[in-house]
Design a protein around this motif. Structure first.
Motif, mmCIF file in Angstrom:
data_model
loop_
_atom_site.group_PDB
_atom_site.id
_atom_site.type_symbol
_atom_site.label_atom_id
_atom_site.label_comp_id
_atom_site.label_asym_id
_atom_site.label_seq_id
_atom_site.Cartn_x
_atom_site.Cartn_y
_atom_site.Cartn_z
ATOM 1 N N GLU A 51 -21.355 16.262 28.863
ATOM 2 C CA GLU A 51 -21.784 14.864 28.821
ATOM 3 C C GLU A 51 -21.908 14.279 30.221
ATOM 4 O OE1 GLU A 51 -19.839 12.694 25.766
ATOM 5 O OE2 GLU A 51 -20.111 10.803 26.830
ATOM 6 N N PHE A 52 -21.095 14.779 31.136
ATOM 7 C CA PHE A 52 -21.102 14.197 32.472
ATOM 8 C C PHE A 52 -21.625 15.137 33.536
ATOM 9 C CE2 PHE A 52 -19.045 10.466 31.182
ATOM 10 C CZ PHE A 52 -18.003 10.783 30.345
ATOM 11 N N THR A 53 -21.638 16.410 33.216
ATOM 12 C CA THR A 53 -21.978 17.362 34.274
ATOM 13 C C THR A 53 -23.306 18.029 33.985
ATOM 14 O OG1 THR A 53 -20.955 19.188 33.122
ATOM 15 C CG2 THR A 53 -19.563 17.906 34.583
ATOM 16 N N THR A 54 -23.853 18.590 35.027
ATOM 17 C CA THR A 54 -25.034 19.424 34.834
ATOM 18 C C THR A 54 -24.571 20.882 34.820
ATOM 19 O OG1 THR A 54 -25.343 19.456 37.202
ATOM 20 C CG2 THR A 54 -26.588 17.834 35.960
ATOM 21 N N VAL A 55 -25.279 21.654 34.062
ATOM 22 C CA VAL A 55 -24.856 23.048 33.892
ATOM 23 C C VAL A 55 -25.711 23.952 34.753
ATOM 24 C CG1 VAL A 55 -24.547 24.896 32.241
ATOM 25 C CG2 VAL A 55 -24.198 22.537 31.546
ATOM 26 N N VAL A 56 -25.047 24.839 35.429
ATOM 27 C CA VAL A 56 -25.744 25.812 36.264
ATOM 28 C C VAL A 56 -25.475 27.186 35.681
ATOM 29 C CG1 VAL A 56 -25.795 26.861 38.526
ATOM 30 C CG2 VAL A 56 -25.531 24.402 38.312
ATOM 31 N N GLN A 57 -26.529 27.853 35.303
ATOM 32 C CA GLN A 57 -26.323 29.173 34.693
ATOM 33 C C GLN A 57 -26.559 30.258 35.718
ATOM 34 O OE1 GLN A 57 -29.120 28.954 31.522
ATOM 35 N NE2 GLN A 57 -27.554 28.360 30.038
ATOM 36 N N THR A 58 -25.648 31.190 35.746
ATOM 37 C CA THR A 58 -25.806 32.284 36.716
ATOM 38 C C THR A 58 -25.648 33.614 36.012
ATOM 39 O OG1 THR A 58 -23.512 32.704 37.239
ATOM 40 C CG2 THR A 58 -24.540 30.836 38.301
ATOM 41 N N GLN A 59 -26.173 34.595 36.658
ATOM 42 C CA GLN A 59 -26.110 35.931 36.075
ATOM 43 C C GLN A 59 -26.058 36.908 37.232
ATOM 44 O OE1 GLN A 59 -29.638 36.991 33.973
ATOM 45 N NE2 GLN A 59 -28.463 37.869 32.292
ATOM 46 N N THR A 60 -24.938 37.589 37.378
ATOM 47 C CA THR A 60 -24.795 38.421 38.573
ATOM 48 C C THR A 60 -25.720 39.630 38.551
ATOM 49 O OG1 THR A 60 -22.838 39.249 37.451
ATOM 50 C CG2 THR A 60 -22.492 37.814 39.345
ATOM 51 N N SER A 61 -25.909 40.160 37.380
ATOM 52 C CA SER A 61 -26.945 41.205 37.286
ATOM 53 C C SER A 61 -27.475 41.211 35.869
ATOM 54 C CB SER A 61 -26.377 42.571 37.668
ATOM 55 O OG SER A 61 -25.338 42.877 36.770
ATOM 56 N N LYS A 62 -28.542 41.904 35.648
ATOM 57 C CA LYS A 62 -29.241 41.777 34.366
ATOM 58 C C LYS A 62 -28.363 42.116 33.163
ATOM 59 C CE LYS A 62 -33.254 40.207 35.157
ATOM 60 N NZ LYS A 62 -34.575 40.589 35.511
ATOM 61 N N GLU A 93 -25.043 41.922 32.797
ATOM 62 C CA GLU A 93 -23.831 41.153 32.516
ATOM 63 C C GLU A 93 -24.171 39.838 31.835
ATOM 64 O OE1 GLU A 93 -20.902 43.040 35.703
ATOM 65 O OE2 GLU A 93 -20.850 40.900 35.250
ATOM 66 N N PRO A 94 -23.181 39.243 31.131
ATOM 67 C CA PRO A 94 -23.488 38.014 30.407
ATOM 68 C C PRO A 94 -23.685 36.826 31.355
ATOM 69 C CG PRO A 94 -21.156 38.512 30.247
ATOM 70 C CD PRO A 94 -21.794 39.697 30.892
ATOM 71 N N ILE A 95 -24.375 35.852 30.782
ATOM 72 C CA ILE A 95 -24.631 34.633 31.555
ATOM 73 C C ILE A 95 -23.377 33.779 31.569
ATOM 74 C CG2 ILE A 95 -25.982 32.523 31.662
ATOM 75 C CD1 ILE A 95 -28.204 33.948 30.257
ATOM 76 N N THR A 96 -23.001 33.317 32.746
ATOM 77 C CA THR A 96 -21.854 32.400 32.810
ATOM 78 C C THR A 96 -22.347 31.019 33.246
ATOM 79 O OG1 THR A 96 -21.497 33.278 35.013
ATOM 80 C CG2 THR A 96 -19.997 34.012 33.285
ATOM 81 N N ASN A 97 -21.725 30.046 32.658
ATOM 82 C CA ASN A 97 -22.115 28.665 32.952
ATOM 83 C C ASN A 97 -21.162 28.032 33.943
ATOM 84 O OD1 ASN A 97 -24.233 28.719 31.219
ATOM 85 N ND2 ASN A 97 -23.117 27.797 29.520
ATOM 86 N N TYR A 98 -21.703 27.421 34.945
ATOM 87 C CA TYR A 98 -20.882 26.643 35.875
ATOM 88 C C TYR A 98 -21.235 25.177 35.688
ATOM 89 C CZ TYR A 98 -19.430 30.857 38.227
ATOM 90 O OH TYR A 98 -18.864 32.062 38.523
ATOM 91 N N TYR A 99 -20.258 24.343 35.736
ATOM 92 C CA TYR A 99 -20.476 22.923 35.520
ATOM 93 C C TYR A 99 -20.392 22.187 36.848
ATOM 94 C CZ TYR A 99 -19.597 24.376 30.787
ATOM 95 O OH TYR A 99 -19.650 25.022 29.594
ATOM 96 N N LEU A 100 -21.378 21.360 37.082
ATOM 97 C CA LEU A 100 -21.443 20.662 38.361
ATOM 98 C C LEU A 100 -21.335 19.151 38.140
ATOM 99 C CD1 LEU A 100 -22.206 20.499 41.399
ATOM 100 C CD2 LEU A 100 -24.562 20.405 40.667
#
Lengths: 260, 501
Positions: B132-143, B145-152
């Protein structure tokens, strides 16, 4: 008309340039401007007619200037006649919205006075606190006003209170000063009390109304009130006084001399 | 008819009494800001920027040092936003937040007060989803591995921006207050860093002494805060025979002096950030030091120095008298919380404190049946008599004499107040015929800083009116005259073909 230029600023700009030149790269850290005390060595070159008369010593008393309501544009004129003490009342950060974000500056509020019948209030906004304070002191000296004091009851000793009830209004704040007997002291809130102390009023009652939290307006309202002490015509001033020439007229010969 | 001669005699006070409020002593606040966050470097290989409105997020520049360095203050707790963990250092809490919750705060070095920031958001996050308050940054270290979400959490959100601004102004105000208390502190003593002379009283005497005697300039004392600390640091460095500018150590004092003279190292090193917290300029805008500020703003002070002709000044003055204010120079000074103590008033008949005198008078009217305005009008009291009445009541309450009947038999406050408040507060007031309260000794205020005395009057417009009218007339005549003069001069110049530059 030379009198319309604000000569105080003309005086300030050269000192700024002087200070900045020797420092390369770090002006703020090195203290770009000379200290307040070091202004003495630079002698004052008057720019206005009144300034010239004062510098030459042709005007003996500041009340000659007040008598004719002549505008004073150079603070050195005041320095010649009065020994004023100054005090910083408050420094406030103010912000202005610009295209590139916000711009914050410091605003200094200063009161000057000689504790014996003269007060002035000054405001100045600047990026550095020291600049704001020295600018505010100059503005305060230019706004110095005489304060008339009188008696509550018996006319014994020196005048100690306001001569009559006077009111001043600024914004929504109205302040009323009422004469008080000797020994009462100043019955007022902290900041107007300071102003009245600097004015040299020993005893007075005050009455205030409006949003006194806007301290700026509160202080200006008291200032207007004490200004009115000399504007009030009391019976002892009824006697007619002969008209005298203004200093400009009296010394017109000297003023019209061309400078070499 | 009562016999007033039996009234207990009260001697005039030698000096006024003082109220004792339960003051919270205002503590001196030193700025605590974030330390240089070195550890939390985020390396993100490929970015897929997720939801809603977010700009390009480049790897957070955690190496950038904040402009104001903090002291690792052990008493400050940094609570975690999302769990009940807390740390004592900003660096470690940010690491925790990043590692455990995958949460990042943008521009964290520009937040002036990290612990209150974290606390505020902690309350906001209770029961609400992070997104609700943050923007989500999705990263993927390599094809594979699963996508991890970082909240900014950044100041795109207006609420966040407001908090940051508020923290910044709070810090600025507290630091200015500290400087103010330093400035008016009469017991300031400090030793010069370079010679054994001590200075008392005036802060600027130390700085002028340094300039004059030792040819060393640290700046004007008005631009400095926590001057004592700064001088102590300088003293340490001088004792270790270290040059204050280039920070090289030398063999002896005389060699140092020669070096400083030759190389003109007579000021502090501008790039050394340990001195930043002593200069007020650095508190103006977070994240930027004085170099950036100078680049940004250049000479923007010109709008103050505009040339205004005197007719405009007169018109402005006239508007001010009418009440339309264009010159807002004085409007910026509004007192905040410190005025709560000064504005407060104490009731005449009990010991309750109120925020201002209006509340106190309302209370007296409602609870104690004492309507002061009504009494003034019905008894036809002028200003001085009203003052006497108020001071008389104050004195009686202090001496534990009933102001109405003169009863002096009370030993303790409880019985005294119960007597006053009995019979529907009949005794809260005075009898009009009693000559005792009209004594001149009650013109002197019983209590110092008694706000009841300064605020009991209704404002009377008529006194001000006549003066205002006269001023107005004088000013309009003057303006007309000045306008005429100006027109004449312009006309003459036109005729003789002189042009204005």
């Amino acid at each position: 008309m030379a009198d319309t230029t604000t000569a105080a600023q003309a005086d300030q700009k050269p000192t700024r340039a002087f200070g900045r030149q020797p420092q390369r790269g770090a002006p703020q850290r090195g203290g770009a401007r000379p200290q307040r005390g070091a202004q003495e060595p630079k002698s004052w070159v008057p720019v206005t007619k009144l300034g010239r008369l004062v510098a030459q010593g042709l005007i003996k008393n500041i009340h000659e200037i007040y008598l004719f309501s002549l505008p004073i544009k150079e603070f050195q004129i005041i320095d010649r006649f009065l020994h004023l003490k100054d005090e910083v009342m408050k420094i406030v950060p103010v912000q202005k919205q610009t295209r590139a974000g916000q711009r914050t500056r410091f605003k200094a509020f200063v009161v000057v006075g000689d504790h014996n019948g003269h007060v002035g209030l000054g405001v100045k906004c600047a990026k550095e606190v020291a600049t704001a304070i020295s600018g505010a002191i100059v503005a305060a000296k230019l706004s110095v006003i005489p304060v008339r004091r009188g008696y509550w009851g018996n006319k014994l000793g020196a005048p100690h209170t306001v001569p009559t009830k006077v009111t001043g209004k600024c914004g929504s704040v109205a302040v009323r000063l009422v004469p008080a007997p000797r020994g009462t002291g100043i019955v007022a809130a902290r900041v107007p009390k300071k102003l009245l102390q600097f004015a040299g009023v020993d005893d007075v009652y005050t009455s205030s109304r409006g949003k006194t939290r806007t301290m700026g307006n509160f202080v200006m309202a008291t200032f207007f009130a004490i200004t009115k002490t000399f504007a009030y015509l009391t019976p002892d001033l009824w006697r007619e006084v002969k008209l005298i020439k203004t200093p400009y007229q009296e010394h017109s010969a000297i003023l019209s001399e061309k400078k070499e | 008819m009562q016999d007033w001669s039996k009234w207990p005699t009260v001697e005039p006070l030698k000096s006024s009494l003082t109220f004792d409020f339960n003051l919270k002593v205002p503590t001196i606040i030193t700025p605590t800001t974030t330390t240089a966050t070195t550890a939390t470097t985020i390396s993100i290989n490929s970015l897929n920027i997720g939801q809603s409105d977010s700009e390009d997020f480049s790897a957070s520049d955690a190496e950038s040092t904040s402009s104001v360095v903090s002291s690792t203050n052990n008493s400050i707790k940094y609570p975690c936003l999302l769990c009940s963990h807390f740390e004592f250092e900003s660096r470690t809490i940010l690491e925790h937040i990043f590692n455990q919750h995958k949460f990042v705060i943008a521009d964290v070095n520009q937040i002036t007060n990290l612990s209150s920031y974290l606390e505020h958001w902690k309350k906001q996050f209770v029961g609400k989803p992070l997104t609700e308050f943050t923007t989500v940054v999705q990263t993927q270290t390599s094809k594979s591995e699963p996508i991890t979400n970082y909240y900014l959490l950044s100041d795109i959100l207006p609420q966040d921006q407001n908090i940051r601004k508020k923290l910044q102004t709070d810090q600025l105000n507290s630091i200015l207050e500290q400087q103010h208390s330093e400035r008016i502190n009469p017991s300031f003593t400090c030793a010069c860093p370079m010679c054994p002379i001590t200075f008392k009283g005036d802060r600027s005497s130390v700085t002028t002494h340094l300039v004059e005697q030792h040819n060393f300039n640290i700046g004007l004392s008005d631009n400095l805060v926590n001057l004592k600390e700064l001088l102590e640091i300088l003293k340490e460095k001088c004792d270790e025979i270290q040059c204050l500018y280039c920070e090289k150590t030398f063999k002896s004092q005389s060699v140092l002096k020669l070096h400083m003279k030759k190389k003109k190292h007579n000021r502090l090193n501008p790039t050394n950030t340990t001195y930043d917290k002593y200069y007020l300029l650095n508190y103006l805008e977070p994240g930027k030091n004085w170099e950036d500020l100078k680049k940004d703003h250049g000479d923007n002070d010109d709008d103050d120095n505009k040339y205004i002709n005197n007719i405009d000044i007169m018109k402005q003055a006239q508007n001010e008298n009418n009440g339309n204010h264009q010159i807002t120079h004085w409007d910026d000074w509004t007192e905040g919380s410190d005025n709560e103590i000064e504005d407060s008033a104490v009731c005449l008949f009990c010991e309750t404190h109120f925020d201002n005198s209006d509340c106190a008078f309302d209370h007296m009217r409602n609870v104690h049946n004492f309507d002061f305005d009504k009494k003034r009008k019905s008894w036809n009291l002028d200003y001085y008599e009203s003052i006497k009445l108020l001071n008389f009541v104050r004195r009686c309450i202090y001496e534990m004499i009933c102001c109405y009947c003169g009863d002096k038999s009370f030993k303790d406050k409880q019985s005294f107040f119960s007597h006053l408040h009995s019979n529907q507060h009949e005794h809260c007031g005075v009898v009009q015929d009693n000559p005792i309260w009209k004594d001149a000794q009650y013109l002197f205020p019983t209590y110092e800083n008694d706000n009841i005395l300064t605020n009991f009057e209704e404002f009377d417009e008529s006194e001000n009116q006549q003066y205002l009218e006269e001023e107005l007339e004088y000013q309009s005549n003057l303006i007309d005259e000045m306008q005429q003069n100006r027109d004449n001069i312009l006309r003459k110049m036109n005729e003789s073909n002189i042009t204005l530059n």
